[in-house]
Design a protein around this motif. Structure first.
Motif, PDB file in Angstrom:
ATOM      1  N   GLN A   1       1.134  12.381  -5.003  1.00 47.11           N
ATOM      2  CA  GLN A   1       1.506  13.791  -5.007  1.00 47.11           C
ATOM      3  C   GLN A   1       0.318  14.749  -4.949  1.00 47.11           C
ATOM      4  OE1 GLN A   1       3.910  13.950  -8.531  1.00 47.11           O
ATOM      5  NE2 GLN A   1       5.638  12.939  -7.537  1.00 47.11           N
ATOM      6  N   THR A   2      -0.852  14.348  -5.440  1.00 44.52           N
ATOM      7  CA  THR A   2      -1.992  15.276  -5.465  1.00 44.52           C
ATOM      8  C   THR A   2      -3.266  14.718  -4.833  1.00 44.52           C
ATOM      9  OG1 THR A   2      -2.637  14.536  -7.681  1.00 44.52           O
ATOM     10  CG2 THR A   2      -1.149  16.445  -7.538  1.00 44.52           C
ATOM     11  N   LYS A   3      -3.337  13.422  -4.612  1.00 49.01           N
ATOM     12  CA  LYS A   3      -4.535  12.798  -4.042  1.00 49.01           C
ATOM     13  C   LYS A   3      -4.224  12.241  -2.657  1.00 49.01           C
ATOM     14  CE  LYS A   3      -6.049  11.393  -8.632  1.00 49.01           C
ATOM     15  NZ  LYS A   3      -6.341  10.254  -9.506  1.00 49.01           N
ATOM     16  N   SER A   4      -5.241  12.045  -1.846  1.00 51.50           N
ATOM     17  CA  SER A   4      -5.060  11.454  -0.515  1.00 51.50           C
ATOM     18  C   SER A   4      -4.980   9.937  -0.633  1.00 51.50           C
ATOM     19  CB  SER A   4      -6.211  11.858   0.410  1.00 51.50           C
ATOM     20  OG  SER A   4      -6.173  13.232   0.665  1.00 51.50           O
ATOM     21  N   MET A   5      -3.864   9.475  -1.163  1.00 50.12           N
ATOM     22  CA  MET A   5      -3.632   8.039  -1.352  1.00 50.12           C
ATOM     23  C   MET A   5      -2.261   7.668  -0.805  1.00 50.12           C
ATOM     24  SD  MET A   5      -5.018   7.684  -5.285  1.00 50.12           S
ATOM     25  CE  MET A   5      -4.301   6.090  -5.484  1.00 50.12           C
ATOM     26  N   LEU A   6      -2.233   6.596  -0.013  1.00 52.13           N
ATOM     27  CA  LEU A   6      -0.986   6.068   0.536  1.00 52.13           C
ATOM     28  C   LEU A   6      -0.783   4.646   0.061  1.00 52.13           C
ATOM     29  CD1 LEU A   6      -1.366   7.075   4.281  1.00 52.13           C
ATOM     30  CD2 LEU A   6       0.313   8.000   2.705  1.00 52.13           C
ATOM     31  N   GLY A   7       0.463   4.237  -0.034  1.00 51.88           N
ATOM     32  CA  GLY A   7       0.811   2.845  -0.266  1.00 51.88           C
ATOM     33  C   GLY A   7       1.719   2.405   0.860  1.00 51.88           C
ATOM     34  N   ILE A   8       1.346   1.338   1.563  1.00 49.26           N
ATOM     35  CA  ILE A   8       2.105   0.863   2.721  1.00 49.26           C
ATOM     36  C   ILE A   8       2.441  -0.609   2.513  1.00 49.26           C
ATOM     37  CG2 ILE A   8       2.043   0.426   5.205  1.00 49.26           C
ATOM     38  CD1 ILE A   8       0.118   2.779   5.470  1.00 49.26           C
ATOM     39  N   GLN A   9       3.723  -0.970   2.662  1.00 51.02           N
ATOM     40  CA  GLN A   9       4.172  -2.348   2.508  1.00 51.02           C
ATOM     41  C   GLN A   9       4.294  -3.059   3.854  1.00 51.02           C
ATOM     42  OE1 GLN A   9       4.334  -3.338  -1.168  1.00 51.02           O
ATOM     43  NE2 GLN A   9       6.385  -3.956  -0.629  1.00 51.02           N
ATOM     44  N   PHE A  10       4.348  -2.331   4.960  1.00 51.78           N
ATOM     45  CA  PHE A  10       4.528  -2.955   6.279  1.00 51.78           C
ATOM     46  C   PHE A  10       3.187  -3.102   6.982  1.00 51.78           C
ATOM     47  CE2 PHE A  10       5.573   1.589   6.469  1.00 51.78           C
ATOM     48  CZ  PHE A  10       4.660   2.041   7.386  1.00 51.78           C
ATOM     49  N   HIS A  11       3.196  -3.559   8.229  1.00 54.13           N
ATOM     50  CA  HIS A  11       1.964  -3.884   8.956  1.00 54.13           C
ATOM     51  C   HIS A  11       1.828  -3.034  10.229  1.00 54.13           C
ATOM     52  CE1 HIS A  11       1.297  -7.362   6.370  1.00 54.13           C
ATOM     53  NE2 HIS A  11       2.603  -7.573   6.465  1.00 54.13           N
ATOM     54  N   PRO A  12       1.278  -1.820  10.122  1.00 54.35           N
ATOM     55  CA  PRO A  12       1.153  -0.981  11.321  1.00 54.35           C
ATOM     56  C   PRO A  12       0.211  -1.560  12.377  1.00 54.35           C
ATOM     57  CG  PRO A  12       0.053   0.045   9.444  1.00 54.35           C
ATOM     58  CD  PRO A  12       0.793  -1.150   8.925  1.00 54.35           C
ATOM     59  N   LYS A  13      -0.727  -2.384  11.975  1.00 47.99           N
ATOM     60  CA  LYS A  13      -1.707  -2.931  12.940  1.00 47.99           C
ATOM     61  C   LYS A  13      -1.059  -3.834  13.982  1.00 47.99           C
ATOM     62  CE  LYS A  13      -2.923  -6.534   9.648  1.00 47.99           C
ATOM     63  NZ  LYS A  13      -1.987  -6.105   8.622  1.00 47.99           N
ATOM     64  N   VAL A  14       0.115  -4.367  13.708  1.00 48.97           N
ATOM     65  CA  VAL A  14       0.819  -5.233  14.661  1.00 48.97           C
ATOM     66  C   VAL A  14       2.185  -4.653  15.031  1.00 48.97           C
ATOM     67  CG1 VAL A  14      -0.362  -7.366  14.027  1.00 48.97           C
ATOM     68  CG2 VAL A  14       1.687  -6.678  12.768  1.00 48.97           C
ATOM     69  N   SER A  15       2.331  -3.342  14.903  1.00 46.24           N
ATOM     70  CA  SER A  15       3.613  -2.692  15.163  1.00 46.24           C
ATOM     71  C   SER A  15       3.604  -1.845  16.423  1.00 46.24           C
ATOM     72  CB  SER A  15       4.017  -1.848  13.947  1.00 46.24           C
ATOM     73  OG  SER A  15       4.229  -2.670  12.825  1.00 46.24           O
ATOM     74  N   GLU A  16       2.764  -2.197  17.367  1.00 51.95           N
ATOM     75  CA  GLU A  16       2.701  -1.571  18.681  1.00 51.95           C
ATOM     76  C   GLU A  16       2.587  -0.050  18.603  1.00 51.95           C
ATOM     77  OE1 GLU A  16       5.714  -3.273  21.172  1.00 51.95           O
ATOM     78  OE2 GLU A  16       5.126  -5.306  20.625  1.00 51.95           O
ATOM     79  N   SER A  17       3.375   0.686  19.394  1.00 51.89           N
ATOM     80  CA  SER A  17       3.167   2.137  19.514  1.00 51.89           C
ATOM     81  C   SER A  17       3.430   2.883  18.203  1.00 51.89           C
ATOM     82  CB  SER A  17       4.019   2.715  20.640  1.00 51.89           C
ATOM     83  OG  SER A  17       5.392   2.494  20.391  1.00 51.89           O
ATOM     84  N   ASN A  18       4.425   2.468  17.418  1.00 55.28           N
ATOM     85  CA  ASN A  18       4.665   3.151  16.145  1.00 55.28           C
ATOM     86  C   ASN A  18       3.497   2.958  15.184  1.00 55.28           C
ATOM     87  OD1 ASN A  18       7.147   4.240  16.834  1.00 55.28           O
ATOM     88  ND2 ASN A  18       8.308   2.517  16.029  1.00 55.28           N
ATOM     89  N   GLY A  19       2.918   1.774  15.191  1.00 57.89           N
ATOM     90  CA  GLY A  19       1.745   1.531  14.356  1.00 57.89           C
ATOM     91  C   GLY A  19       0.559   2.366  14.796  1.00 57.89           C
TER      92      GLY A  19
END
Length: 75
Positions: free
Chosen positions: A45-63
């Protein structure tokens, strides 16, 4: 819509390969979920921190879009 999701449709697909999910800490907001995991993408909510459970590096154009949004908005 958060800037990390810019140019992604309301519903999009990403590669995922997990069976565990975490609960969202109080200081984070949910940005994306799936049938597999309620918490696929969260942001602090206040810091530039994300948590991602999926794999954008192998998700083609959406990644690629997600990475571009990350680098353009968090650096």
């Amino acid at each position: 819509n958060h800037a990390i999701l810019h140019q992604l449709p309301d519903s999009f697909q990403m590669m995922e390969d997990h069976c565990e999910c975490i609960t969202i800490p109080k200081s984070f907001d949910l940005l994306a979920s799936s049938a597999t995991c309620e918490n696929e993408l969260m942001i602090h909510q206040t810091k530039s921190m994300l948590g991602i459970q999926f794999h954008p590096k192998v998700s083609e154009s959406n990644g690629k879009i997600l990475f571009e949004n990350f680098f353009n908005n968090f650096f």
